[in-house]
Design an enzyme around this catalytic site. Structure first.
Site, PDB file in Angstrom:
ATOM      1  N   CYS A   1      78.815  71.671  93.697  1.00 28.69           N
ATOM      2  CA  CYS A   1      77.985  72.212  92.952  1.00 28.69           C
ATOM      3  C   CYS A   1      76.702  72.615  93.604  1.00 28.69           C
ATOM      4  O   CYS A   1      76.553  72.203  94.555  1.00 28.69           O
ATOM      5  CB  CYS A   1      77.598  71.198  91.600  1.00 28.69           C
ATOM      6  SG  CYS A   1      78.780  70.630  90.639  1.00 28.69           S
TER       7      CYS A   1
ATOM      8  N   CYS B   1      75.905  68.359  86.014  1.00 28.52           N
ATOM      9  CA  CYS B   1      76.989  67.640  85.710  1.00 28.52           C
ATOM     10  C   CYS B   1      76.863  66.031  85.899  1.00 28.52           C
ATOM     11  O   CYS B   1      75.914  65.807  86.627  1.00 28.52           O
ATOM     12  CB  CYS B   1      78.370  68.219  86.236  1.00 28.52           C
ATOM     13  SG  CYS B   1      78.334  67.720  88.125  1.00 28.52           S
TER      14      CYS B   1
ATOM     15  N   GLU C   1      73.669  72.347  92.760  1.00 32.45           N
ATOM     16  CA  GLU C   1      72.550  71.417  92.867  1.00 32.45           C
ATOM     17  C   GLU C   1      72.892  70.353  94.280  1.00 32.45           C
ATOM     18  O   GLU C   1      71.760  69.960  94.988  1.00 32.45           O
ATOM     19  CB  GLU C   1      72.559  70.169  91.593  1.00 32.45           C
ATOM     20  CG  GLU C   1      72.251  70.865  90.553  1.00 32.45           C
ATOM     21  CD  GLU C   1      73.229  71.532  89.639  1.00 32.45           C
ATOM     22  OE1 GLU C   1      73.091  71.772  88.179  1.00 32.45           O
ATOM     23  OE2 GLU C   1      74.358  71.828  90.391  1.00 32.45           O
TER      24      GLU C   1
ATOM     25  N   CYS D   1      76.485  65.283  89.835  1.00 34.58           N
ATOM     26  CA  CYS D   1      75.112  65.642  90.280  1.00 34.58           C
ATOM     27  C   CYS D   1      74.032  64.761  89.688  1.00 34.58           C
ATOM     28  O   CYS D   1      73.181  64.637  90.532  1.00 34.58           O
ATOM     29  CB  CYS D   1      74.783  67.130  90.045  1.00 34.58           C
ATOM     30  SG  CYS D   1      75.808  68.260  90.679  1.00 34.58           S
TER      31      CYS D   1
ATOM     32  N   ARG E   1      73.622  83.415  82.201  1.00 35.49           N
ATOM     33  CA  ARG E   1      73.975  82.254  81.126  1.00 35.49           C
ATOM     34  C   ARG E   1      72.625  81.399  81.143  1.00 35.49           C
ATOM     35  O   ARG E   1      72.533  80.577  80.447  1.00 35.49           O
ATOM     36  CB  ARG E   1      75.037  81.385  81.857  1.00 35.49           C
ATOM     37  CG  ARG E   1      76.280  81.866  81.768  1.00 35.49           C
ATOM     38  CD  ARG E   1      77.469  80.941  82.250  1.00 35.49           C
ATOM     39  NE  ARG E   1      77.598  81.042  83.784  1.00 35.49           N
ATOM     40  CZ  ARG E   1      77.892  79.907  84.220  1.00 35.49           C
ATOM     41  NH1 ARG E   1      78.431  78.853  83.904  1.00 35.49           N
ATOM     42  NH2 ARG E   1      77.977  80.172  85.783  1.00 35.49           N
TER      43      ARG E   1
ATOM     44  N   TYR F   1      74.173  52.949  87.090  1.00 34.69           N
ATOM     45  CA  TYR F   1      74.386  52.457  88.516  1.00 34.69           C
ATOM     46  C   TYR F   1      73.555  53.143  89.351  1.00 34.69           C
ATOM     47  O   TYR F   1      73.421  54.176  89.322  1.00 34.69           O
ATOM     48  CB  TYR F   1      75.849  52.302  88.865  1.00 34.69           C
ATOM     49  CG  TYR F   1      76.071  51.936  90.408  1.00 34.69           C
ATOM     50  CD1 TYR F   1      75.900  50.323  90.600  1.00 34.69           C
ATOM     51  CD2 TYR F   1      75.894  52.793  91.397  1.00 34.69           C
ATOM     52  CE1 TYR F   1      76.262  50.078  91.924  1.00 34.69           C
ATOM     53  CE2 TYR F   1      76.176  52.536  92.481  1.00 34.69           C
ATOM     54  CZ  TYR F   1      76.323  50.960  93.110  1.00 34.69           C
ATOM     55  OH  TYR F   1      76.567  50.694  94.165  1.00 34.69           O
TER      56      TYR F   1
END
Length: 244
Positions: A54, A88, A56, A91, A82, A125
């Protein structure tokens, strides 16, 4: 809450890069991230059937290659108009491990909004060996008081910090000044029970003023809210080394 000018720069950088991508199906998302020096790093995703990264994640690598250190703000935007898009799940996990104090731009009803990464991935986590440098944020008006040692406490609500080394950053500071410091103690009290002494207030500040100020910063803060009184100190500069 409106974004600071510096934060808007990050969102704008991501959107402008996304708008320049055209119709290339391999690169459809852009990301921008700002470091503590005010530099903005940009990158695009690499779409591939094997699981290309991605935008990021690519921008984290770009920033690391520039020796950026901890990041303050990150934003992503999609091509084709967009606009801003949230990260996500993968990420989010990487961000909370490597940059646990970063603010992330997400779409909002009145334009982009910033959220702490921990709010986007609650009860997560945390990778224990990430060794991420922590940040402690202040309003920029406190720089001089922190720098000269006049201010040694700060009060936070629902804003986890940890004892240990931290980089003190001052939000939207034009000069992007930072200070190396140490969080030495964190004590938790109820807002309606904390005393001026426990809060470390200056002699000319009353507990009523403190409570009013906190409610201004945290709208809707209830009387029984838990607040953290964070005590900190600057890291002493190393003195000259004397060879016997």
């Amino acid at each position: 809450m409106d974004l600071f000018e510096s934060e808007l720069r990050v969102v704008t950088a991501a959107q402008e890069l996304a708008e320049s991508l055209g119709s290339d199906p391999n690169h459809t998302v852009a990301a921008a991230a700002m470091d503590t020096a005010g530099r903005i790093h940009t990158a695009v995703n690499v779409h591939h059937f094997t699981g290309g990264p991605c935008a990021e994640l690519v921008v984290l690598g770009v920033a690391a290659a520039a020796q950026a250190g901890p990041l303050l703000t990150i934003a992503a935007a999609g091509d084709g108009g967009r606009g801003p898009i949230p990260p996500c799940g993968r990420c989010r996990q990487v961000l909370i491990d490597l940059h646990p104090d970063v603010m992330v731009a997400v779409p909002g009803g009145n334009g982009p909004q910033l959220r702490p990464i921990r709010k986007l991935l609650p009860d997560t986590y945390v990778h224990p060996d990430a060794h991420a440098r922590r940040l402690l944020r202040f309003n920029k008006r406190y720089y001089e008081a922190v720098a000269d040692g006049t201010k040694t406490t700060t009060i936070r609500h629902d804003d986890p910090v940890a004892v240990g080394s931290a980089l003190f950053v001052f939000e939207d500071d034009q000069d992007h000044r930072t200070l190396d410091g140490e969080i030495t103690r964190i004590e938790r009290y109820r807002l309606d029970a904390v005393t001026a002494e426990q809060a470390g207030l200056a002699a000319d500040t009353t507990i009523e003023q403190l409570r009013a100020g906190l409610r201004g910063h945290y709208p809707g803060l209830p009387d029984d809210a838990e607040i953290d009184v964070v005590t900190f100190a600057l890291t002493p500069e190393p003195g000259p080394h004397h060879v016997p």
